[in-house]
Motif scaffolding. Structure first.
Motif, PDB file in Angstrom:
ATOM      1  N   ARG A 290       0.831  -1.209   0.000  1.00  0.00           N
ATOM      2  CA  ARG A 290       0.000   0.000   0.000  1.00  0.00           C
ATOM      3  C   ARG A 290       0.863   1.255   0.000  1.00  0.00           C
ATOM      4  O   ARG A 290       0.593   2.212  -0.726  1.00  0.00           O
ATOM      5  CB  ARG A 290      -0.913  -0.014   1.221  1.00  0.00           C
ATOM      6  N   ALA A 293       2.391   1.798  -3.424  1.00  0.00           N
ATOM      7  CA  ALA A 293       1.405   2.329  -4.363  1.00  0.00           C
ATOM      8  C   ALA A 293       1.169   3.820  -4.122  1.00  0.00           C
ATOM      9  O   ALA A 293       1.078   4.614  -5.066  1.00  0.00           O
ATOM     10  CB  ALA A 293       0.093   1.561  -4.222  1.00  0.00           C
ATOM     11  N   GLU A 294       1.118   4.209  -2.842  1.00  0.00           N
ATOM     12  CA  GLU A 294       0.914   5.624  -2.532  1.00  0.00           C
ATOM     13  C   GLU A 294       2.100   6.456  -2.986  1.00  0.00           C
ATOM     14  O   GLU A 294       1.947   7.556  -3.532  1.00  0.00           O
ATOM     15  CB  GLU A 294       0.684   5.786  -1.029  1.00  0.00           C
ATOM     16  N   ASP A 296       3.997   5.876  -5.452  1.00  0.00           N
ATOM     17  CA  ASP A 296       3.992   5.946  -6.913  1.00  0.00           C
ATOM     18  C   ASP A 296       2.782   6.706  -7.459  1.00  0.00           C
ATOM     19  O   ASP A 296       2.589   6.763  -8.676  1.00  0.00           O
ATOM     20  CB  ASP A 296       3.989   4.532  -7.509  1.00  0.00           C
ATOM     21  N   ARG A 298      -0.310   5.758  -7.057  1.00  0.00           N
ATOM     22  CA  ARG A 298      -1.287   4.765  -7.522  1.00  0.00           C
ATOM     23  C   ARG A 298      -2.133   4.228  -6.371  1.00  0.00           C
ATOM     24  O   ARG A 298      -2.632   3.102  -6.420  1.00  0.00           O
ATOM     25  CB  ARG A 298      -0.546   3.597  -8.191  1.00  0.00           C
ATOM     26  N   LEU A 299      -2.311   5.026  -5.315  1.00  0.00           N
ATOM     27  CA  LEU A 299      -3.059   4.545  -4.150  1.00  0.00           C
ATOM     28  C   LEU A 299      -4.508   4.232  -4.502  1.00  0.00           C
ATOM     29  O   LEU A 299      -5.056   3.224  -4.044  1.00  0.00           O
ATOM     30  CB  LEU A 299      -2.989   5.579  -3.022  1.00  0.00           C
ATOM     31  N   PHE A 302      -4.652   0.916  -6.130  1.00  0.00           N
ATOM     32  CA  PHE A 302      -4.435  -0.172  -5.170  1.00  0.00           C
ATOM     33  C   PHE A 302      -5.688  -0.414  -4.333  1.00  0.00           C
ATOM     34  O   PHE A 302      -6.081  -1.569  -4.114  1.00  0.00           O
ATOM     35  CB  PHE A 302      -3.250   0.156  -4.259  1.00  0.00           C
ATOM     36  N   TYR A 338      -7.343  -6.297 -12.655  1.00  0.00           N
ATOM     37  CA  TYR A 338      -6.451  -6.001 -11.523  1.00  0.00           C
ATOM     38  C   TYR A 338      -5.418  -7.097 -11.308  1.00  0.00           C
ATOM     39  O   TYR A 338      -4.355  -6.842 -10.726  1.00  0.00           O
ATOM     40  CB  TYR A 338      -7.260  -5.774 -10.255  1.00  0.00           C
ATOM     41  N   VAL A 342      -2.052  -5.452 -10.550  1.00  0.00           N
ATOM     42  CA  VAL A 342      -1.710  -5.370  -9.119  1.00  0.00           C
ATOM     43  C   VAL A 342      -1.359  -6.729  -8.521  1.00  0.00           C
ATOM     44  O   VAL A 342      -0.280  -6.919  -7.955  1.00  0.00           O
ATOM     45  CB  VAL A 342      -2.873  -4.736  -8.315  1.00  0.00           C
TER      46      VAL A 342
END
Length: 606
Positions: A290, A293-294, A296, A298-299, A302, A338, A342
Motif C-alpha cells: 500500500r 502504491a501511494e 507511486d 497509484r493509491l 491499489f 487487476y 496489481v
C-alpha cells in the motif's frame, strides 16, 4: 457441551520421526529433500545426501557421550543445521530441547536445569557466552557446541570410526510413545512449562495435515512442491512444518530472520510453492504494498484492486460453502484486469509461485484473508497450541471461511464448554508437562485438553477464537470483555503496530497503542512532517486524529460499554528483546501493564 469431530486417516503411526530420513533415502535417493543457502542461491540436498549427513552427525554425538533418552538443547535461529541436529538426535533416541535465540540467561538456566540437558548447541559466540554464564548451575551439562565454529564438522570427524549399525540399533528402539522433544510454552503469564511431545504426537499431526491438505501442498502449477521455513524452529509451529516437510518428501529451505526486509529477497530466490506463516507477515506485506502504491501515485488503483479482491474472494467463499453462485461477470472482469496490474506484482514479491498459505500463531483478520485470496494466494488459517503439537483445527481445502480457524484436522475433536472454553483432543495432544503433574492434571481430562481459549462453533462447525480466559477484562461496572478482537480491529489501521486494551477494575476501557516505525515515517513524509522527531510526531494533532479514527472504527464492532474511551500513543513498539512480546509475538500483558503503569494511570486520571 457442543462437540465436532473429523474422522481419522486410515494409516497408523509407527516408529520414530528419524525413520522418514532413512525411508526416503531408500525409496528415492535422488529426491531433493532440502535446499541449503549457497551465496545468493540454493544448493539442493538429496534424500541420500541428507541421510549421510544425519548418520554421520549421529555417530559423532555417540562419541561425545550422548545416549538414548538424553536431552540436548539447541539455541539458534532457524537454519539447516537445526534440522540436521534434530534428525541426528532422533536417530539415536535422544531428545532435542529448543531454546529461543533471544532467551535471557535466566531463561536458559531454567530450561537447561529442568531438562537436565547434557549438551547445548548454540549458533554463535553471544549464545555461547549466555550459556557459559549459567553453566556453573548446570552440573549435567558437559558440552557447548557452536555452529559458526564448525561443531558439525568436528562431531562428524569424531564419529568416523563408529559403525552405522550402532545408530540403527538406537533408532529402532524409538517408537511413537517415545518423547521427541520438550518445547516450552511462550509464557505470557508465569514461568513457561515444558511440554512433553512424543514422536507419535508429531507424526499424527504431520500426517493429518499431509493427508487432509494434500491438494494445498501439491497445488504447484507444475514443478515440485517446496516451502521456505522462516518460522522459529524453537516454536512448535516451525518444528511441525519441518517434520511435515521431511515426512512428506517436500523440499524445504531455511531462513532465520522474521522481518520483511530480509525475508522477501529470500522468498524471491527460493520461489516456494506454498508457505506456512504468521499473520504478522501478511500484515507487513500488505502495508508495504500500500505504501509503495501511494509513493507511486497509484493509491486509488491499489485500494480499488483491494476492494475487488475482497469482493471476489468473498463471493468464491460463499460458493465453496454452498451459499451462492460465486463472482458475477462484472466482478470477474474487474478481477482479471487487476490481476495483471496489481495482484501479479504482489505474488511476485513472494517468489511468484505461491498459491496457498497455512497461517497460525495468532488471529488473521477476515479482511486480510479475503484480500490475499483475491490476489491469488488462499490463506488457510488454523489454530493450535504447543500442547496440541501445532494445528488442531484448520480451514478445509476449497472451503475456507475467512475469519475462522476452520474445523478439526483428521482424527481431532473440538468442544465448547458451558463457559465458552475450547476443549480439544486428538493424536497431537501432548501427554503432560515436564515435572509439573499438578498442571498436567488441570489441563487434561479423559483425553481432552482444556485450552484456556474462549471460542464458538458456527452452524457448519467452523471454530472462531474470541480470546483467552485469563485475559478477560472485567470493568468496575461488571462488564466482561475479551480484548483480542477489539485489539485486532484497531491494528487493522496501517499506521498501528500493536494495541493493548486495558480496563480491569476500571470505569471504562482504554488502550496503549504503538506505531509501525516504517509506516509512521511514510506518513510523516507524505504529510510534510518528515522533520519531526518521535515525540513531536506523537503530539501531532493530525496524526492523533488519524489514530482516533482507527479506534472509532474498531468501536463500531462492540457495545458502548466495551468501547475504547481513551488511548495513549507510545514512542516504541513492544519487542521480544525488551520482554514485552513472547517469541511467538504475543503480547505479555502483565509485563506491558507493569512497564507502562504510569501511562495507564494517566488514561484514567480525572
Amino acid at each position: 457441551m457442543r462437540e465436532i469431530s473429523s474422522p481419522a486417516l486410515p494409516a497408523a503411526v509407527t516408529g520414530g520421526l528419524a525413520d522418514s530420513v532413512y525411508d526416503w533415502a531408500e525409496r528415492e535417493p535422488g529426491l531433493v529433500q532440502l535446499s541449503r543457502r549457497d551465496g545468493e542461491g540454493w544448493r539442493p540436498v538429496t534424500a541420500a545426501e541428507f541421510r549421510r549427513e544425519v548418520l554421520a552427525l549421529a555417530k559423532g554425538l555417540l562419541t561425545r557421550g550422548v545416549r538414548y533418552g538424553d536431552r540436548v538443547a539447541v539455541m539458534s535461529a532457524t537454519r539447516y543445521e537445526w534440522t540436521l541436529f534434530d534428525y541426528a538426535l532422533w536417530s539415536i533416541g535422544a531428545i532435542p530441547v529448543p531454546v529461543y535465540p533471544t532467551a535471557a540467561a535466566e531463561q536458559v538456566r531454567w530450561i537447561l536445569a529442568e531438562t537436565a540437558a547434557v549438551a547445548c548447541v548454540v549458533e554463535h559466540e553471544d549464545h555461547a557466552m549466555t550459556v557459559g554464564a549459567v553453566c556453573d548451575a548446570l552440573p549435567e551439562l558437559t558440552g557447548i557446541w557452536q555452529l559458526d565454529r564448525g561443531c558439525v564438522e568436528d562431531l562428524v570427524e569424531d564419529g568416523r570410526g563408529v559403525p552405522d549399525a550402532l545408530v540403527h540399533r538406537q533408532r529402532l528402539g524409538v517408537g511413537p510413545e517415545s518423547v521427541a522433544t520438550v518445547i516450552y510454552t511462550s509464557g505470557t503469564t508465569g514461568r513457561p512449562k515444558g511440554c512433553l511431545l512424543t514422536h507419535g504426537n508429531f507424526a499424527a499431526a504431520a500426517d493429518a495435515l499431509l493427508g487432509g491438505w494434500a491438494e494445498v501442498f501439491r497445488d504447484t502449477g507444475g514443478g515440485e512442491p517446496g516451502t521456505l521455513l522462516f518460522l522459529p524452529l524453537a516454536h512448535v509451529y516451525g518444528r511441525m512444518v519441518q517434520v511435515a516437510a521431511v515426512r512428506g518428501g517436500i523440499r524445504i529451505g531455511h531462513h532465520g530472520v522474521l522481518s520483511t526486509d530480509s525475508l522477501l529477497p529470500a522468498l524471491a530466490s527460493f520461489r516456494p510453492t506454498f508457505l506456512h506463516a504468521v499473520p504478522y507477515i501478511f500484515e507487513k506485506i500488505y502495508q508495504r504494498a500500500r505504501e509503495a502504491a501511494e509513493a507511486d501515485g497509484r493509491l486509488d488503483l491499489f485500494e480499488q484492486a483491494a476492494e475487488t479482491a475482497t469482493s471476489w474472494a468473498a463471493a468464491r467463499e460463499q460458493r465453496g460453502l454452498g451459499h451462492g453462485p460465486g463472482p458475477g461477470p462484472a466482478l470477474r472482469i474487474r478481477h482479471a484486469a487487476y490481476d495483471r496490474l496489481v495482484y501479479s506484482r504482489l505474488r511476485a514479491v513472494l517468489g511468484g509461485r505461491v498459491r496457498n498459505v497455512m497461517c497460525g500463531g495468532s488471529t488473521l483478520s477476515r479482511e486480510l484473508g479475503l484480500f490475499f485470496a483475491g490476489a491469488g494466494m488462499t490463506v488457510y488459517e488454523g489454530y493450535g497450541l504447543t500442547e496440541t503439537t501445532a494445528a488442531i483445527t484448520a480451514n478445509p481445502p476449497g472451503r475456507p471461511r475467512f475469519g475462522t480457524v476452520g474445523k478439526p484436522v483428521p482424527g481431532a475433536s473440538v468442544a465448547i464448554g458451558e463457559d465458552g472454553e475450547v476443549w480439544v483432543r486428538g493424536g497431537g495432544v501432548f501427554g503432560g508437562y515436564l515435572n509439573h503433574p499438578r498442571c498436567t492434571e488441570q489441563a487434561l481430562y479423559d483425553g481432552w485438553l482444556a485450552t484456556g481459549d474462549i471460542g464458538s462453533l458456527d452452524e457448519d462447525g467452523y471454530l472462531t477464537i474470541t480470546g483467552r480466559k485469563k485475559e478477560l477484562i472485567v470493568t468496575s461496572s461488571g462488564k466482561n470483555l475479551a480484548p483480542g478482537q477489539l485489539e485486532e480491529r484497531v491494528r487493522a489501521h496501517p499506521l498501528i503496530a500493536q494495541c493493548l486494551v486495558v480496563g480491569d477494575d476500571r470505569p471504562y476501557v482504554a488502550a496503549l497503542v504503538t506505531l509501525d516505525a516504517q509506516a509512521l515515517s511514510h506518513w510523516l513524509k507524505t504529510h510534510g512532517r518528515e522533520q519531526l522527531d518521535i515525540w513531536s510526531a506523537l503530539a501531532d494533532e493530525e496524526l492523533h486524529a488519524e489514530i482516533q479514527r482507527a479506534v472509532a472504527a474498531a468501536n463500531t464492532t462492540v457495545s458502548r460499554a466495551e468501547s475504547i474511551r481513551a488511548f495513549r500513543l507510545l514512542p516504541k513498539e513492544f519487542t521480544v528483546e525488551d520482554g514485552l512480546l513472547t517469541p511467538s509475538l504475543k503480547l505479555r500483558r502483565h509485563a506491558i501493564a507493569d512497564r507502562y503503569a504510569a501511562d495507564i494511570e494517566e488514561l484514567y486520571a480525572g
